[in-house]
Design a protein around this motif. Structure first.
Motif, short mmCIF file in Angstrom:
data_model
loop_
_atom_site.label_atom_id
_atom_site.label_comp_id
_atom_site.label_asym_id
_atom_site.label_seq_id
_atom_site.Cartn_x
_atom_site.Cartn_y
_atom_site.Cartn_z
N LEU A 199 -28.93 10.79 4.68
CA LEU A 199 -29.04 11.13 3.26
C LEU A 199 -30.25 10.46 2.61
CD1 LEU A 199 -25.37 10.87 1.89
CD2 LEU A 199 -26.62 12.93 2.53
N LEU A 200 -30.42 9.18 2.89
CA LEU A 200 -31.45 8.41 2.20
C LEU A 200 -32.85 8.67 2.73
CD1 LEU A 200 -29.56 5.02 1.84
CD2 LEU A 200 -29.85 6.81 0.12
N ASN A 201 -32.96 9.12 3.96
CA ASN A 201 -34.27 9.37 4.55
C ASN A 201 -34.73 10.82 4.41
OD1 ASN A 201 -35.40 6.92 5.98
ND2 ASN A 201 -33.31 6.90 6.78
N THR A 202 -33.86 11.69 3.93
CA THR A 202 -34.18 13.12 3.84
C THR A 202 -34.55 13.50 2.41
OG1 THR A 202 -32.58 13.56 5.62
CG2 THR A 202 -33.34 15.45 4.33
N ASP A 208 -24.79 17.44 -0.01
CA ASP A 208 -25.48 16.22 0.42
C ASP A 208 -26.40 15.68 -0.67
OD1 ASP A 208 -24.24 16.02 2.85
OD2 ASP A 208 -25.80 17.09 3.96
N ARG A 209 -27.02 16.56 -1.43
CA ARG A 209 -27.86 16.10 -2.56
C ARG A 209 -27.01 15.36 -3.58
NH1 ARG A 209 -30.49 21.10 -2.29
NH2 ARG A 209 -29.28 21.90 -4.05
N ASP A 267 -34.80 15.50 -0.97
CA ASP A 267 -33.76 16.26 -1.67
C ASP A 267 -33.86 17.76 -1.39
OD1 ASP A 267 -33.22 13.80 -2.70
OD2 ASP A 267 -33.03 14.46 -4.77
N THR A 268 -35.09 18.25 -1.28
CA THR A 268 -35.28 19.68 -1.06
C THR A 268 -34.78 20.14 0.31
OG1 THR A 268 -37.54 19.18 -0.33
CG2 THR A 268 -37.25 19.88 -2.62
N ASP A 269 -34.62 19.20 1.23
CA ASP A 269 -34.15 19.53 2.58
C ASP A 269 -32.65 19.29 2.76
OD1 ASP A 269 -36.71 20.28 3.41
OD2 ASP A 269 -37.24 18.21 3.86
#
Length: 221
Positions: free
Chosen positions: A195-198, A207-208, A200-202
């Protein structure tokens, strides 16, 4: 807005990322309550987003000199001073006054001017993504970002499971936080890292939302 008043402000709040501590410190200084939510948003904007260049953020750190920043990044002293000067010009252009100094020094503030700045800061903050790494390193004693994971192997995390995860990462007592983290299910650590490394658009909608909840427990809003 003057960079020297940003430094004054950061020392008053002692660089905290906890809103209650932030609020308490400002009240102790006699800051008018109506300005505290605005100051929090301004703090988030300046300290934890790309509004402020990386090298200038370093200058604002406690007990750091221009030369320290130059040495850390392999820059000349003149380059660092030039970045700070350019940032000062940006502050003057954006805020068209020293609102931070006025609040700290308890000067009279035109309320129409303040309302405009309040909207400007909220809008600027909404359009920028806080630096998760910067926030988490200052808020947590455990490393939530460097857990390796494979997206395709991540399990489905139900609502109750996610609630348990939040209960662990929101713990601000360092010994309890470390103990809880060490006991945490490996797949849950991987999920948080994902979650923290991805970007927001992905991320999917759920999950966002979950990422935002995790960051909220770091006092980001």
């Amino acid at each position: 807005m003057k960079t020297r008043n940003i430094t004054r402000f950061l020392k008053i709040i002692d660089y905290t990322t906890d809103y209650e501590s932030f609020d308490t410190r400002l009240r102790f200084e006699g800051i008018d309550n109506q300005y505290i939510p605005f100051l929090w948003d301004l703090y988030m904007l300046i300290r934890f987003t790309d509004f402020t260049p990386e090298h200038v953020k370093e200058v604002f750190n406690s007990d750091i000199t221009y030369q320290d920043v130059a040495d850390k990044f392999g820059l000349s002293l003149g380059s660092v001073k030039a970045e700070v000067h350019n940032f000062s010009k940006k502050l003057d252009k954006v805020f068209q006054g020293d609102i931070l100094g006025q609040i700290i020094d308890k000067e009279s503030i035109d309320q129409e001017y303040f309302k405009k700045l309040e909207l400007l800061v909220v809008d600027s903050l909404k359009r920028r993504i806080p630096n998760s790494k910067d926030i988490l390193e200052k808020s947590f004693s455990i490393n939530l970002l460097n857990v390796p994971y494979k997206k395709e192997e991540l399990p489905e995390i139900g609502m109750e499971e996610f609630k348990n995860i939040k209960n662990i990462v929101m713990t601000f007592s360092i010994p309890l936080q470390e103990y809880s983290y060490n006991k945490m299910n490996v797949s849950h650590k991987q999920y948080i890292s994902y979650l923290l490394n991805t970007n927001d658009t992905d991320l999917g909608e759920l999950d966002r939302k979950r990422k935002k909840e995790i960051l909220n427990y770091c006092q980001i809003r």
